[in-house]
Scaffold this motif. Structure first.
Motif, PDB file in Angstrom:
ATOM      1  N   GLY A  54       2.795  -7.008  -6.505  1.00 19.31           N
ATOM      2  CA  GLY A  54       3.715  -5.897  -6.309  1.00 19.31           C
ATOM      3  C   GLY A  54       3.186  -4.632  -6.960  1.00 19.31           C
ATOM      4  N   VAL A  55       3.978  -3.600  -6.958  1.00 21.80           N
ATOM      5  CA  VAL A  55       3.546  -2.301  -7.480  1.00 21.80           C
ATOM      6  C   VAL A  55       3.109  -2.413  -8.933  1.00 21.80           C
ATOM      7  N   GLU A  56       3.940  -3.022  -9.765  1.00 22.54           N
ATOM      8  CA  GLU A  56       3.638  -3.091 -11.195  1.00 22.54           C
ATOM      9  C   GLU A  56       2.376  -3.894 -11.474  1.00 22.54           C
ATOM     10  N   SER A  57       2.232  -5.039 -10.807  1.00 30.31           N
ATOM     11  CA  SER A  57       1.059  -5.867 -11.061  1.00 30.31           C
ATOM     12  C   SER A  57      -0.218  -5.186 -10.591  1.00 30.31           C
ATOM     13  N   VAL A  58      -0.167  -4.451  -9.483  1.00 29.60           N
ATOM     14  CA  VAL A  58      -1.344  -3.740  -8.994  1.00 29.60           C
ATOM     15  C   VAL A  58      -1.741  -2.629  -9.959  1.00 29.60           C
ATOM     16  N   LEU A  59      -0.763  -1.817 -10.347  1.00 26.73           N
ATOM     17  CA  LEU A  59      -1.067  -0.713 -11.256  1.00 26.73           C
ATOM     18  C   LEU A  59      -1.563  -1.229 -12.602  1.00 26.73           C
ATOM     19  N   ALA A  95      -1.051   7.285  -6.702  1.00 27.45           N
ATOM     20  CA  ALA A  95      -1.273   8.181  -5.566  1.00 27.45           C
ATOM     21  C   ALA A  95      -2.711   8.155  -5.071  1.00 27.45           C
ATOM     22  N   ASP A  96      -3.662   7.909  -5.985  1.00 29.68           N
ATOM     23  CA  ASP A  96      -5.076   7.935  -5.604  1.00 29.68           C
ATOM     24  C   ASP A  96      -5.653   6.559  -5.276  1.00 29.68           C
ATOM     25  N   VAL A  97      -4.831   5.532  -5.301  1.00 31.18           N
ATOM     26  CA  VAL A  97      -5.319   4.188  -4.992  1.00 31.18           C
ATOM     27  C   VAL A  97      -5.538   4.070  -3.480  1.00 31.18           C
ATOM     28  N   GLY A 132      10.784  -1.135 -15.635  1.00 31.57           N
ATOM     29  CA  GLY A 132      11.146  -2.459 -15.135  1.00 31.57           C
ATOM     30  C   GLY A 132      10.207  -2.872 -14.024  1.00 31.57           C
ATOM     31  N   SER A 133      10.573  -3.918 -13.360  1.00 32.23           N
ATOM     32  CA  SER A 133       9.689  -4.489 -12.344  1.00 32.23           C
ATOM     33  C   SER A 133      10.095  -4.033 -10.960  1.00 32.23           C
ATOM     34  N   ASP A 134       9.069  -3.819 -10.126  1.00 28.95           N
ATOM     35  CA  ASP A 134       9.315  -3.461  -8.727  1.00 28.95           C
ATOM     36  C   ASP A 134       8.389  -4.296  -7.847  1.00 28.95           C
ATOM     37  N   GLU A 135       8.392  -5.589  -8.099  1.00 28.62           N
ATOM     38  CA  GLU A 135       7.476  -6.470  -7.391  1.00 28.62           C
ATOM     39  C   GLU A 135       7.895  -6.622  -5.924  1.00 28.62           C
ATOM     40  N   VAL A 136       6.880  -6.633  -5.058  1.00 26.25           N
ATOM     41  CA  VAL A 136       7.155  -6.898  -3.658  1.00 26.25           C
ATOM     42  C   VAL A 136       7.670  -8.322  -3.517  1.00 26.25           C
ATOM     43  N   GLY A 137       8.806  -8.475  -2.868  1.00 24.36           N
ATOM     44  CA  GLY A 137       9.352  -9.806  -2.653  1.00 24.36           C
ATOM     45  C   GLY A 137      10.197 -10.307  -3.804  1.00 24.36           C
ATOM     46  N   GLN A 138      10.469  -9.446  -4.833  1.00 25.89           N
ATOM     47  CA  GLN A 138      11.268  -9.925  -5.947  1.00 25.89           C
ATOM     48  C   GLN A 138      12.671 -10.277  -5.457  1.00 25.89           C
ATOM     49  N   GLY A 139      13.203 -11.374  -5.941  1.00 21.92           N
ATOM     50  CA  GLY A 139      14.543 -11.782  -5.549  1.00 21.92           C
ATOM     51  C   GLY A 139      14.571 -12.613  -4.291  1.00 21.92           C
ATOM     52  N   ARG A 140      13.415 -12.846  -3.694  1.00 23.44           N
ATOM     53  CA  ARG A 140      13.331 -13.727  -2.535  1.00 23.44           C
ATOM     54  C   ARG A 140      11.971 -14.411  -2.581  1.00 23.44           C
ATOM     55  N   GLU A 141      11.798 -15.385  -1.719  1.00 27.23           N
ATOM     56  CA  GLU A 141      10.524 -16.079  -1.686  1.00 27.23           C
ATOM     57  C   GLU A 141       9.513 -15.241  -0.936  1.00 27.23           C
ATOM     58  N   SER A 142       8.292 -15.177  -1.463  1.00 27.31           N
ATOM     59  CA  SER A 142       7.252 -14.378  -0.847  1.00 27.31           C
ATOM     60  C   SER A 142       6.792 -15.020   0.446  1.00 27.31           C
ATOM     61  N   ALA A 165       0.828  -1.206   0.000  1.00 22.63           N
ATOM     62  CA  ALA A 165       0.000   0.000   0.000  1.00 22.63           C
ATOM     63  C   ALA A 165       0.866   1.261   0.000  1.00 22.63           C
ATOM     64  N   ARG A 166       1.903   1.256   0.780  1.00 20.99           N
ATOM     65  CA  ARG A 166       2.773   2.432   0.861  1.00 20.99           C
ATOM     66  C   ARG A 166       3.572   2.624  -0.425  1.00 20.99           C
ATOM     67  N   ASP A 167       4.030   1.509  -0.999  1.00 20.23           N
ATOM     68  CA  ASP A 167       4.810   1.607  -2.230  1.00 20.23           C
ATOM     69  C   ASP A 167       3.955   2.100  -3.394  1.00 20.23           C
ATOM     70  N   VAL A 168       2.723   1.563  -3.494  1.00 21.45           N
ATOM     71  CA  VAL A 168       1.845   1.970  -4.603  1.00 21.45           C
ATOM     72  C   VAL A 168       1.446   3.429  -4.479  1.00 21.45           C
ATOM     73  N   THR A 169       1.047   3.860  -3.294  1.00 17.84           N
ATOM     74  CA  THR A 169       0.578   5.239  -3.110  1.00 17.84           C
ATOM     75  C   THR A 169       1.721   6.254  -3.168  1.00 17.84           C
ATOM     76  N   SER A 170       2.957   5.777  -3.130  1.00 17.52           N
ATOM     77  CA  SER A 170       4.090   6.709  -3.237  1.00 17.52           C
ATOM     78  C   SER A 170       4.446   7.019  -4.694  1.00 17.52           C
ATOM     79  N   THR A 171       3.816   6.301  -5.627  1.00 12.97           N
ATOM     80  CA  THR A 171       4.058   6.557  -7.049  1.00 12.97           C
ATOM     81  C   THR A 171       3.062   7.587  -7.561  1.00 12.97           C
TER      82      THR A 171
END
Length: 521
Positions: free
Chosen positions: A144-149, A97-99, A160-170, A87-93
């Protein structure tokens, strides 16, 4: 069976909980409500169960994301920080911002979740601006941010991608680990505190009460997860679950037996609606309406899953004990009992990830289930004991599994052999004879331990109780004796009366025989 550390601290917390105002009950039914560090997530909170949130049923809204969750669900608990960060990552873009981000507790607002078609927890739905119908997130584990938007039809400022948990297991995803396949099991759902070593041992009364409360919670919140009557498959699963409980639960769990009797008596009505079910058991009150501190560890929403596992263990031991005195034609097989538990979890357990993992464990015969459990109900007690032992191995492996997951989340080294020993159950301090020198179970000792924890010396009913055809409930209704079991407080006086009556009849028979012989002389 479960023990807790820092007893005095937990007792203090319990006192504070009981001394708090009415909002305390609300917090127990929510994950985000009352937590000041979860902004911008808004946890829907309305006392009126019929009040519907405008962010779901109105077209006068902007883009929004809604999580439907159950506070007792371990995956929901683990997903909470991920959802807040998302939520914080998405609304910071600029694009997001209005999500708006919302959360709805399906424990507190079951009708809303039913209307939204929520079948398991947690469930994420995304609503585009101006639309009242949302779409389920394509992949919650990779959200993550990209998939939500993208799913909201918005354009991201990111390249590029900014998925939450990218590079590690969710969170909630199984860690990639080689070894026994049993470790892929996810329990429904002991947390770190519940498997930690501790110093407090709960009583048998606690065990039975915790299990009864979880059964009651399931009836009130887990049976109807969609609108309308239950499907034929769900009806069958519920009927067999109720019958298994009537067969296996000890008489000590009298309030559960009252509920089972009421539900059986009005089963055709109960399966039609959630209101009918709740009304059927509404008048049955428990002496204690809160899970023991040994189950909750000071967090009320953890009591349900703890008590539910206790219920499974009680049923498994109960099948063995009841089979010992039943006639061959009335006994049930270990495979049948395990299958009923499996179908109950499939149809009525809301934690989606837990449900899938348990079904995988059962269907793929983990822990030798296919060889150890049998359709033969006439097996000797030594063979029927495989049911509680098998279930306990499942439970025990989950404790080890949770240890691995916790280490992974905390970025700590893999557990050592001593770490594993610290969470294996039965605890070596509680039952030193349960473990052999090679680290394997002594199955006879383990079963005796299980029986001491989950069985009861008051299990076997008297012949009188088996013979009684009808009993009158406290509501003045007649129920079959196979549904409502007499407590020992009522059986014993009646048994004594029956013995006295039998003795009197024998004496009268002897007297009449003596008189007839005298007349012949």
């Amino acid at each position: 069976m479960r023990k807790i550390s820092s007893t005095s601290g937990f007792l203090a917390l319990a006192v504070l909980n009981r001394a708090s105002n009415a909002d305390g009950a609300k917090v127990a039914n929510h994950l985000y409500l009352g937590d000041n560090d979860t902004a911008p997530v808004i946890d829907f909170d309305k006392a009126d169960p019929f009040e519907y949130p405008t962010f779901l049923n109105s077209t006068n809204n902007g883009p929004r994301v809604v999580e439907f969750y159950a506070p007792w669900c371990s995956h929901c608990q683990h997903f909470k920080p991920t959802y807040v960060k998302l939520a914080r990552d998405v609304t910071s873009t600029n694009a997001g911002a209005d999500v708006r981000f919302y959360a709805v507790s399906c424990t507190a607002h079951g009708r809303i979740c039913n209307d939204q078609g929520v079948k398991g927890y947690p469930c994420i739905k995304l609503f585009k601006a101006g639309e009242a119908n949302g779409e389920k997130a394509e992949n919650r584990k990779k959200i993550g941010v990209e998939s939500v938007l993208s799913q909201l039809g918005l354009r991201s400022e990111h390249e590029g991608s900014d998925e939450v948990g990218q590079g590690r297991e969710s969170i909630g995803e199984s860690p990639k680990k080689e070894g026994k396949s049993e470790l892929v099991i996810q329990k429904a759902a002991l947390t770190e505190e519940e498997i930690a070593a501790s110093t407090h041992k709960r009583t048998k009364a606690n065990v039975f009460n915790d299990a009864s409360l979880s059964l009651d919670f399931t009836f009130r919140h887990g049976i109807f997860m969609s609108k309308g009557p239950l499907s034929l498959k769900k009806k069958d699963a519920l009927r067999k679950w109720i019958n298994l409980l009537k067969y296996a639960l000890p008489v000590d769990m009298k309030y559960s037996h009252e509920q089972l009797a009421a539900l059986t008596l009005k089963f055709d009505d109960v399966v039609q609606s959630e209101d009918a079910l709740k009304n059927t058991i509404a008048q049955i009150q428990f002496e204690r309406d809160d899970w023991s501190l040994a189950c909750t560890h000071g967090h009320p929403h953890k009591g349900y899953t703890c008590g539910l596992w206790e219920l499974f263990h009680i049923v498994a031991v109960g099948v063995v004990e009841t089979n010992e005195w039943q006639s061959s034609s009335n006994k049930i097989s270990t495979l049948y009992a395990a299958g009923v538990v499996r179908n109950f979890i499939e149809e009525f357990f809301g934690c989606e990830e837990c449900r899938k993992n348990f079904l995988k464990m059962y269907d793929q015969c983990f822990f030798g289930r296919c060889d150890r459990l049998s359709t033969d109900a006439s097996l000797r007690t030594e063979r029927t004991r495989e049911l509680p032992l098998w279930l306990s191995e499942v439970h025990n492996a989950v404790n080890v599994r949770l240890l691995h997951e916790r280490k992974l989340r905390e970025n700590k080294p893999v557990p050592t052999a001593e770490d594993v020993k610290s969470v294996e159950w039965p605890n070596r301090a509680e039952c030193p004879h349960c473990w052999k020198d090679d680290g394997m179970w002594d199955t006879s000792e383990v079963y005796m331990y299980l029986k001491s924890e989950y069985g009861t010396s008051r299990f076997k009913p008297t012949r009188l109780r088996q013979r009684v055809k009808h009993l009158i409930t406290h509501e003045g209704e007649f129920v079959d004796s196979s549904v409502a079991l007499l407590s020992h407080s009522s059986v014993l006086p009646l048994a004594a009366l029956l013995v006295m009556l039998t003795f009197w009849m024998l004496r009268e028979k002897q007297r009449n025989n003596f008189i007839r012989r005298s007349k012949k002389r």
